[in-house]
Design a protein around this motif. Structure first.
Motif, PDB file in Angstrom:
ATOM      1  N   HIS A   1       0.907  -1.067   0.002  1.00 40.00           N
ATOM      2  CA  HIS A   1       0.249  -0.063  -0.043  1.00 40.00           C
ATOM      3  C   HIS A   1       0.854   1.363   0.052  1.00 40.00           C
ATOM      4  O   HIS A   1       0.417   2.422  -0.411  1.00 40.00           O
ATOM      5  N   VAL A   2       1.908   1.105   0.549  1.00 32.78           N
ATOM      6  CA  VAL A   2       2.956   2.291   0.913  1.00 32.78           C
ATOM      7  C   VAL A   2       4.198   2.348  -0.312  1.00 32.78           C
ATOM      8  O   VAL A   2       5.161   3.046  -0.357  1.00 32.78           O
ATOM      9  N   LEU A   3       4.172   1.093  -0.934  1.00 29.07           N
ATOM     10  CA  LEU A   3       5.349   0.760  -1.893  1.00 29.07           C
ATOM     11  C   LEU A   3       5.832   2.061  -2.986  1.00 29.07           C
ATOM     12  O   LEU A   3       6.877   2.059  -3.047  1.00 29.07           O
ATOM     13  N   TRP A   4       4.684   2.682  -3.285  1.00 26.94           N
ATOM     14  CA  TRP A   4       4.835   3.767  -4.382  1.00 26.94           C
ATOM     15  C   TRP A   4       5.742   4.805  -3.734  1.00 26.94           C
ATOM     16  O   TRP A   4       6.720   5.240  -4.419  1.00 26.94           O
ATOM     17  N   ILE A   5       5.887   5.031  -2.456  1.00 27.33           N
ATOM     18  CA  ILE A   5       6.657   6.090  -1.726  1.00 27.33           C
ATOM     19  C   ILE A   5       7.959   5.705  -1.968  1.00 27.33           C
ATOM     20  O   ILE A   5       8.986   6.597  -2.121  1.00 27.33           O
ATOM     21  N   PHE A   6       8.249   4.344  -1.678  1.00 25.04           N
ATOM     22  CA  PHE A   6       9.693   3.750  -1.818  1.00 25.04           C
ATOM     23  C   PHE A   6      10.258   3.664  -3.018  1.00 25.04           C
ATOM     24  O   PHE A   6      11.367   2.939  -3.316  1.00 25.04           O
ATOM     25  N   ILE A   7       9.396   3.929  -3.934  1.00 24.56           N
ATOM     26  CA  ILE A   7       9.961   3.873  -5.346  1.00 24.56           C
ATOM     27  C   ILE A   7       9.939   5.254  -5.776  1.00 24.56           C
ATOM     28  O   ILE A   7      11.030   5.624  -6.358  1.00 24.56           O
ATOM     29  N   ALA A   8       9.056   6.077  -5.689  1.00 24.99           N
ATOM     30  CA  ALA A   8       9.112   7.378  -6.263  1.00 24.99           C
ATOM     31  C   ALA A   8       9.933   8.269  -5.548  1.00 24.99           C
ATOM     32  O   ALA A   8      10.663   9.008  -6.179  1.00 24.99           O
ATOM     33  N   ALA A   9      10.173   8.246  -4.034  1.00 25.22           N
ATOM     34  CA  ALA A   9      11.071   9.345  -3.603  1.00 25.22           C
ATOM     35  C   ALA A   9      12.486   8.975  -3.573  1.00 25.22           C
ATOM     36  O   ALA A   9      13.359   9.701  -4.068  1.00 25.22           O
ATOM     37  N   PRO A  10      12.930   7.575  -3.437  1.00 22.14           N
ATOM     38  CA  PRO A  10      14.259   7.472  -4.022  1.00 22.14           C
ATOM     39  C   PRO A  10      14.737   7.635  -5.496  1.00 22.14           C
ATOM     40  O   PRO A  10      15.717   8.183  -5.645  1.00 22.14           O
ATOM     41  N   LEU A  11      13.827   7.434  -6.510  1.00 18.96           N
ATOM     42  CA  LEU A  11      14.152   7.856  -7.759  1.00 18.96           C
ATOM     43  C   LEU A  11      14.128   9.556  -7.859  1.00 18.96           C
ATOM     44  O   LEU A  11      15.140  10.078  -8.651  1.00 18.96           O
TER      45      LEU A  11
END
Length: 238
Positions: free
Chosen positions: A203-213
């Protein structure tokens, strides 16, 4: 293919040892030993892989690093895509290896999420978690780009600097988001956690994809603006 295979293996090793240590020792800030052991496990894994596969693929083992390298002009778009695929598959493989070691287990305990990232440390705040990951990744990737520059002259110490910088950002980030700074490292455990019945990390995975990129792209723009573009494949010098 040798470069992609090296990235696959390196990312699998990072996830297996880093997330595995988190599962085994715990990441509770009040239990300082486990907290620091987890930070060191990720950093030492990077050091080991830097001196193992650095001369093959540059030892990115992180899509945010690869994006920074691409933007700074040190790799081709074709290699970038190949690296991302290899890194994500490696992270999934490393997470499945953890499943093989720890078993499926209870999804409510610390092993049930296989080292997945979350927002508990920032009181479930999406904005705070995103900001933390962006800043930590910016610092880490900026260090990688600086250390591996052909102007740096750090020689055989490059891998040590990068590894200890990853430890450094983990010391702050573990208690806040679990510290991703690496989309592949987050994707693998989240997928295996979902297979185990715990879909919360997805559910929160998008944060840990978008923010590091975004952090990796920002660091590349910053470093390129300060030092100029290079036409050199990223290598961790030995």
């Amino acid at each position: 293919m040798k470069k992609y295979t090296a990235e696959f293996i390196g990312t699998a090793v990072l996830v297996f040892f880093g997330c595995g240590t988190a599962m085994l020792a715990g990441c509770d800030f009040s239990v300082g030993t486990g907290y620091l052991l987890t930070a060191l496990a990720f950093g030492l894994a990077i050091i080991a892989e830097a001196y193992c596969i650095g001369n093959i693929s540059g030892c990115h083992i992180n899509p945010a690093v690869s994006l920074g390298v691409l933007i700074s002009g040190r790799m081709s778009g074709k290699d970038f895509i190949g690296y991302i695929i290899a890194q994500v598959l490696g992270a999934i493989c490393g997470s499945f290896l953890l499943m093989g070691v720890f078993g499926l287990g209870d999804v409510t305990d610390q092993t049930g999420a296989f080292g997945s990232n979350g927002l508990a440390g920032v009181n479930e705040s999406v904005g705070a978690g995103f900001l933390v990951e962006l800043i930590l990744t910016f610092v880490f990737v900026l260090t990688v780009l600086g250390v591996t520059s052909n102007k740096a002259g750090h020689g055989s110490f490059g891998g040590l600097v990068i590894g200890f910088t990853l430890t450094f950002v983990h010391i702050l980030g573990i208690g806040l988001t679990g510290t991703s700074v690496n989309p592949a490292r987050s994707i693998g455990p989240a997928i295996v956690s979902a297979i185990n019945g715990n879909t919360a990390p997805l559910h929160v995975l998008w944060i840990f994809i978008a923010a590091p990129l975004l952090g990796g792209a920002a660091s590349a723009a910053c470093y390129t603006g300060l030092a100029g573009r290079e036409t050199k494949r990223l290598e961790t010098r030995r």
